[in-house]
Structures are given as C-alpha cells and as structure tokens.
Design a protein around this motif. Sequence first.
Motif, PDB file in Angstrom:
ATOM      1  N   SER A 178      53.746  16.182 -13.900  1.00 48.14           N
ATOM      2  CA  SER A 178      54.653  16.991 -13.079  1.00 48.14           C
ATOM      3  C   SER A 178      55.182  16.255 -11.856  1.00 48.14           C
ATOM      4  CB  SER A 178      53.924  18.252 -12.603  1.00 48.14           C
ATOM      5  OG  SER A 178      52.884  17.906 -11.689  1.00 48.14           O
ATOM      6  N   ASP A 179      54.544  15.150 -11.482  1.00 50.68           N
ATOM      7  CA  ASP A 179      54.851  14.446 -10.233  1.00 50.68           C
ATOM      8  C   ASP A 179      54.626  15.322  -9.007  1.00 50.68           C
ATOM      9  OD1 ASP A 179      55.471  11.964 -11.322  1.00 50.68           O
ATOM     10  OD2 ASP A 179      57.564  12.500 -11.655  1.00 50.68           O
ATOM     11  N   ARG A 180      53.890  16.417  -9.173  1.00 51.40           N
ATOM     12  CA  ARG A 180      53.544  17.257  -8.023  1.00 51.40           C
ATOM     13  C   ARG A 180      52.538  16.481  -7.192  1.00 51.40           C
ATOM     14  NH1 ARG A 180      53.246  23.323  -8.332  1.00 51.40           N
ATOM     15  NH2 ARG A 180      54.693  23.053  -6.636  1.00 51.40           N
ATOM     16  N   VAL A 181      52.672  16.562  -5.884  1.00 50.20           N
ATOM     17  CA  VAL A 181      51.845  15.764  -4.998  1.00 50.20           C
ATOM     18  C   VAL A 181      51.469  16.571  -3.762  1.00 50.20           C
ATOM     19  CG1 VAL A 181      53.822  14.716  -3.809  1.00 50.20           C
ATOM     20  CG2 VAL A 181      51.660  13.500  -3.894  1.00 50.20           C
ATOM     21  N   CYS A 182      50.263  16.338  -3.273  1.00 53.14           N
ATOM     22  CA  CYS A 182      49.839  16.938  -2.014  1.00 53.14           C
ATOM     23  C   CYS A 182      48.788  16.028  -1.393  1.00 53.14           C
ATOM     24  CB  CYS A 182      49.302  18.353  -2.218  1.00 53.14           C
ATOM     25  SG  CYS A 182      47.904  18.449  -3.317  1.00 53.14           S
ATOM     26  N   THR A 183      48.499  16.259  -0.129  1.00 55.52           N
ATOM     27  CA  THR A 183      47.541  15.423   0.582  1.00 55.52           C
ATOM     28  C   THR A 183      46.558  16.292   1.356  1.00 55.52           C
ATOM     29  OG1 THR A 183      48.980  15.239   2.516  1.00 55.52           O
ATOM     30  CG2 THR A 183      49.170  13.499   0.851  1.00 55.52           C
ATOM     31  N   ALA A 184      45.461  15.664   1.728  1.00 56.76           N
ATOM     32  CA  ALA A 184      44.453  16.265   2.601  1.00 56.76           C
ATOM     33  C   ALA A 184      43.853  15.127   3.428  1.00 56.76           C
ATOM     34  CB  ALA A 184      43.374  16.969   1.779  1.00 56.76           C
ATOM     35  N   ILE A 185      43.167  15.496   4.477  1.00 58.37           N
ATOM     36  CA  ILE A 185      42.563  14.500   5.362  1.00 58.37           C
ATOM     37  C   ILE A 185      41.063  14.431   5.129  1.00 58.37           C
ATOM     38  CG2 ILE A 185      42.145  13.856   7.787  1.00 58.37           C
ATOM     39  CD1 ILE A 185      45.075  13.548   6.883  1.00 58.37           C
ATOM     40  N   LEU A 186      40.563  13.205   4.985  1.00 56.75           N
ATOM     41  CA  LEU A 186      39.137  12.924   4.908  1.00 56.75           C
ATOM     42  C   LEU A 186      38.780  12.165   6.176  1.00 56.75           C
ATOM     43  CD1 LEU A 186      36.352  12.611   3.526  1.00 56.75           C
ATOM     44  CD2 LEU A 186      37.265  10.515   2.467  1.00 56.75           C
ATOM     45  N   GLU A 187      37.828  12.696   6.931  1.00 57.63           N
ATOM     46  CA  GLU A 187      37.410  12.020   8.146  1.00 57.63           C
ATOM     47  C   GLU A 187      36.053  11.367   7.935  1.00 57.63           C
ATOM     48  OE1 GLU A 187      36.833  12.764  12.915  1.00 57.63           O
ATOM     49  OE2 GLU A 187      37.874  14.269  11.714  1.00 57.63           O
ATOM     50  N   LEU A 188      36.041  10.037   7.958  1.00 60.82           N
ATOM     51  CA  LEU A 188      34.793   9.297   7.907  1.00 60.82           C
ATOM     52  C   LEU A 188      34.320   9.127   9.345  1.00 60.82           C
ATOM     53  CD1 LEU A 188      35.453   6.549   5.200  1.00 60.82           C
ATOM     54  CD2 LEU A 188      34.289   8.743   4.963  1.00 60.82           C
ATOM     55  N   MET A 189      33.156   9.679   9.633  1.00 57.39           N
ATOM     56  CA  MET A 189      32.644   9.696  11.004  1.00 57.39           C
ATOM     57  C   MET A 189      31.630   8.564  11.196  1.00 57.39           C
ATOM     58  SD  MET A 189      32.981  13.689  11.651  1.00 57.39           S
ATOM     59  CE  MET A 189      31.558  13.929  12.507  1.00 57.39           C
ATOM     60  N   PRO A 190      31.483   8.081  12.421  1.00 56.65           N
ATOM     61  CA  PRO A 190      30.487   7.032  12.663  1.00 56.65           C
ATOM     62  C   PRO A 190      29.089   7.588  12.474  1.00 56.65           C
ATOM     63  CG  PRO A 190      31.539   7.700  14.718  1.00 56.65           C
ATOM     64  CD  PRO A 190      32.214   8.455  13.611  1.00 56.65           C
ATOM     65  N   PRO A 191      28.141   6.725  12.077  1.00 55.67           N
ATOM     66  CA  PRO A 191      26.768   7.211  11.933  1.00 55.67           C
ATOM     67  C   PRO A 191      26.212   7.624  13.288  1.00 55.67           C
ATOM     68  CG  PRO A 191      26.877   4.836  11.596  1.00 55.67           C
ATOM     69  CD  PRO A 191      28.283   5.321  11.764  1.00 55.67           C
ATOM     70  N   PRO A 192      25.243   8.523  13.273  1.00 54.71           N
ATOM     71  CA  PRO A 192      24.655   8.924  14.562  1.00 54.71           C
ATOM     72  C   PRO A 192      23.981   7.727  15.248  1.00 54.71           C
ATOM     73  CG  PRO A 192      23.575  10.026  12.697  1.00 54.71           C
ATOM     74  CD  PRO A 192      24.651   9.171  12.143  1.00 54.71           C
ATOM     75  N   LYS A 193      24.005   7.738  16.556  1.00 61.92           N
ATOM     76  CA  LYS A 193      23.387   6.647  17.302  1.00 61.92           C
ATOM     77  C   LYS A 193      21.873   6.718  17.149  1.00 61.92           C
ATOM     78  CE  LYS A 193      27.089   6.352  20.555  1.00 61.92           C
ATOM     79  NZ  LYS A 193      27.724   5.156  20.768  1.00 61.92           N
ATOM     80  N   LYS A 194      21.268   5.553  16.966  1.00 57.88           N
ATOM     81  CA  LYS A 194      19.808   5.484  16.824  1.00 57.88           C
ATOM     82  C   LYS A 194      19.157   5.719  18.177  1.00 57.88           C
ATOM     83  CE  LYS A 194      19.934   2.468  12.863  1.00 57.88           C
ATOM     84  NZ  LYS A 194      19.527   1.214  12.260  1.00 57.88           N
ATOM     85  N   LYS A 195      18.051   6.442  18.140  1.00 53.64           N
ATOM     86  CA  LYS A 195      17.345   6.748  19.388  1.00 53.64           C
ATOM     87  C   LYS A 195      16.396   5.644  19.765  1.00 53.64           C
ATOM     88  CE  LYS A 195      17.712  11.667  18.715  1.00 53.64           C
ATOM     89  NZ  LYS A 195      17.053  12.923  18.545  1.00 53.64           N
TER      90      LYS A 195
END
Length: 165
Positions: free
Chosen positions: A148-165
């Motif tokens: 169909s050539d139908r197209v759409c997008t979404a956002i993927l947010e790759l977040m930084p790892p939590p800071k080590k304590k």
Amino acid sequence: MMNRNNELKTLLVGLFVLSMMWGCASTGSKAPPPTLTITPAKTVLSPVLIKKSPLEFSGKGFAPNEIVVIDLLLPPGITVKGANADEREIGIATADADENGDFFTKMQPLATLSWFFQVDFTPKGPDFKTMKPLPPRAYTVRALGMDSDRVCTAILELMPPPKKK
C-alpha cells in the motif's frame, strides 16, 4: 409515444443511480491514517531487550495481509556497524498485517544485537567486547506497508543507563 417516455424515464433513473454511486465512491470516507506503537517507547539500552523484554511494534491502518517493514531512521552523524555510512534507514523488524491491516511483531535478538548494541559476531556468538551501542537520544521509527505504501512513524527514546552508586 408511451414506450418512448418509459425508455427515457428508465435512462434518467439509471443515470441518476450511476451518478449517486459515483458520488459515494468519490466522496466516501477515507481510510484513517496508519498508526505505529512502540512498547516501550522509552527504554534503557540493556540486555533485557535481547530476550526477556524485546521491543514490540504494533500498528493499524495498513492493507490487509501485506508485509510491513519497520525501519530505524538514523539521524545525521549516527552510523551503525555493517551499514554504509550514508544509510539512513535500518530495517529492524518485519510484520505481516492481518485481514484488517493490523500487525504486531517483536524485535528479534539478532537485530537488537546487530543494530542497537552493534556487536561483532564470532563462531561462538556475539562478542560483547566489541560493543558500540547506539547513543541515548530520541530516534524515529517508521512502519512502511510494502503493497500500500502506507507509512507512519513513532518515536523511540533510548535513555542513558542509570548512574552507578
């Protein structure tokens, strides 16, 4: 004369019906735009994504029974191992739409290792010492219907790892 009038009425009624059918076809409701959902939409790039909780992609509004390709769109300055430096679209998953044009798929471990973690592979498996993960940031993900050539997008947010304590 009576027969001629009946023929004329039949012709006019036929033209009226055809014009109504054409009007409905040309002004009928358009299909809603396709959608893409990523679960989770925000995540830390961690080993959990490989097998335990891979990214999931679902969508609606595609052609019945078509193949849908899911691509990660790379922003300028971001490259991935194994792709040409000028490639901006990396195929990360595929899905088969059902008879309603809906789909669901999960990112496979090999794709996660290759494109997100960017590891090299040895005969024994992935070599995590060579890992060069994608940098944390928001990435656009695109779903494209192959028929169909139908197209759409979404956002993927790759977040930084939590800071080590």
